[in-house]
Design an enzyme around this catalytic site. Sequence first.
Site, mmCIF file in Angstrom:
data_model
loop_
_atom_site.group_PDB
_atom_site.id
_atom_site.type_symbol
_atom_site.label_atom_id
_atom_site.label_comp_id
_atom_site.label_asym_id
_atom_site.label_seq_id
_atom_site.Cartn_x
_atom_site.Cartn_y
_atom_site.Cartn_z
ATOM 1 C CB CYS A 101 -5.552 5.189 21.178
ATOM 2 S SG CYS A 101 -4.898 3.925 20.065
ATOM 3 N NE ARG A 158 -3.012 -0.440 -5.065
ATOM 4 C CZ ARG A 158 -4.193 -0.922 -4.685
ATOM 5 N NH1 ARG A 158 -4.234 -1.918 -3.825
ATOM 6 N NH2 ARG A 158 -5.299 -0.417 -5.160
ATOM 7 C CG ASN A 181 -11.258 3.093 -8.491
ATOM 8 O OD1 ASN A 181 -11.411 1.874 -8.543
ATOM 9 N ND2 ASN A 181 -11.409 3.879 -9.529
ATOM 10 C CB CYS A 227 -3.030 5.121 17.097
ATOM 11 S SG CYS A 227 -4.611 5.978 16.971
ATOM 12 C CG HIS A 239 -13.854 -1.550 -2.023
ATOM 13 N ND1 HIS A 239 -13.754 -2.125 -3.272
ATOM 14 C CD2 HIS A 239 -14.948 -2.128 -1.440
ATOM 15 C CE1 HIS A 239 -14.741 -3.013 -3.437
ATOM 16 N NE2 HIS A 239 -15.476 -3.030 -2.340
ATOM 17 N N GLY A 255 -15.832 0.909 -15.732
ATOM 18 C CA GLY A 255 -14.501 0.345 -15.481
ATOM 19 C C GLY A 255 -14.424 -0.608 -14.317
ATOM 20 C CG LEU A 315 -10.692 -1.850 -22.548
ATOM 21 C CD1 LEU A 315 -10.537 -0.550 -23.325
ATOM 22 C CD2 LEU A 315 -9.389 -2.185 -21.836
ATOM 23 C CD GLU A 316 -11.736 -6.938 -21.659
ATOM 24 O OE1 GLU A 316 -11.152 -6.987 -22.741
ATOM 25 O OE2 GLU A 316 -11.317 -7.469 -20.621
ATOM 26 C CE1 TYR A 370 -4.203 -1.400 -0.393
ATOM 27 C CE2 TYR A 370 -3.223 -3.115 0.970
ATOM 28 C CZ TYR A 370 -4.229 -2.682 0.111
ATOM 29 O OH TYR A 370 -5.248 -3.546 -0.251
#
Length: 244
Positions: free
Chosen positions: A149, A69, A102, A146, A119, A186, A213-214, A66
């Site tokens: 906390c 990303r 996304n 955190c 998500h 998408g 796309l398809e 992540y």
Amino acid sequence: MSEAEGRRQAGTTARRIVILTGAGISAESGLGTFRDTGGLWSEYDLAEVATPEGYAADPALVLRFYNARRANCRTAAPNAAHHALARLAEAHAGSLTLITQNIDDLHERAGMPAVHHMHGEVMRALCSACGARWRLTGDIAVEDSCTACGTAGRVRPDVVWFGEVPYGLDAIGAALAEADLFVAIGTSGAVYPAAGFVAEAARNGAATLELNLERSEISPLFEAHRLGPATVIVPAWVDEMLGT
Ligand code: BJW
């Protein structure tokens, strides 16, 4: 097909529009999809990086996945499809609910006023000890504490993994119940509950349109389809909707 039915299927008469987007809308911004050839799930095992069990077994691996990303997201820019949807939201006379699977922030950066991230968001962190959530743009490290906390070692990306309950399902259900047009853009329709939204909207009387796309796994559930790259077919559909 009559002219009136054609307008209904394209949605040009719709007042209450619900749009669901998936990884395909961000593909031309350089963010990978999951299930296409060369997609993220051909490079990574989803059980290892996108489940609570995978995170418990190897948090460093999941955080690296992540963090990378998040870095890609920072350098990506919204494309013509994100901008077209923001234009539609601004100019449409009725309501428009934008739900995205996304975790990137490209809809927001294109100017979309309200985005339901079902998500989660890669640009946010979540403390699995106390539930606090906060925005972050840099990396998460295994030993991080955190901000609320103070617990160390329990900070994770604020994203929804398999087996976890997506965000905002009540609000999404309410929007689907009232929609007169549901549009999916998408997305492969491989992941529930998002894959079930088209059937739910259709049951409630909405027209349904797929822009992809398809053809996808759930194409047969849609009344109308437009195939092609999102940066081409989404602006064209928005122009049609707005009569521009
Ligand atoms: C282009 C393009 C271009 C390419 N232009 N198009 C049956 C019923 C209900 C649930 C289940 C069920 N069976 C199993 C489940 C559970 C599970 C599930 O669905 N499993 C499946 C494998 C079957 N679901 C869950 O666990 C979910 N939670 C849940 O169900 O909780 C229980 C509950 C529900 C409701 C009420 C109460 C309780 C959680 C799912 C979490 C998904 N998480 C991920 C990863 C985290 C976020 C991240 O890392 O990014 O989310 S998985 C991954 O898939 C990611 C995506 O958001 C999601 C969907 O993928 P998407 O967007 O469709 O991408 P692709 O790659 O699949 O498709 C891209 C498409 O774009 C393709 O069609 C291309 O053709 C197209 N395309 N270029 C236009 N240029």
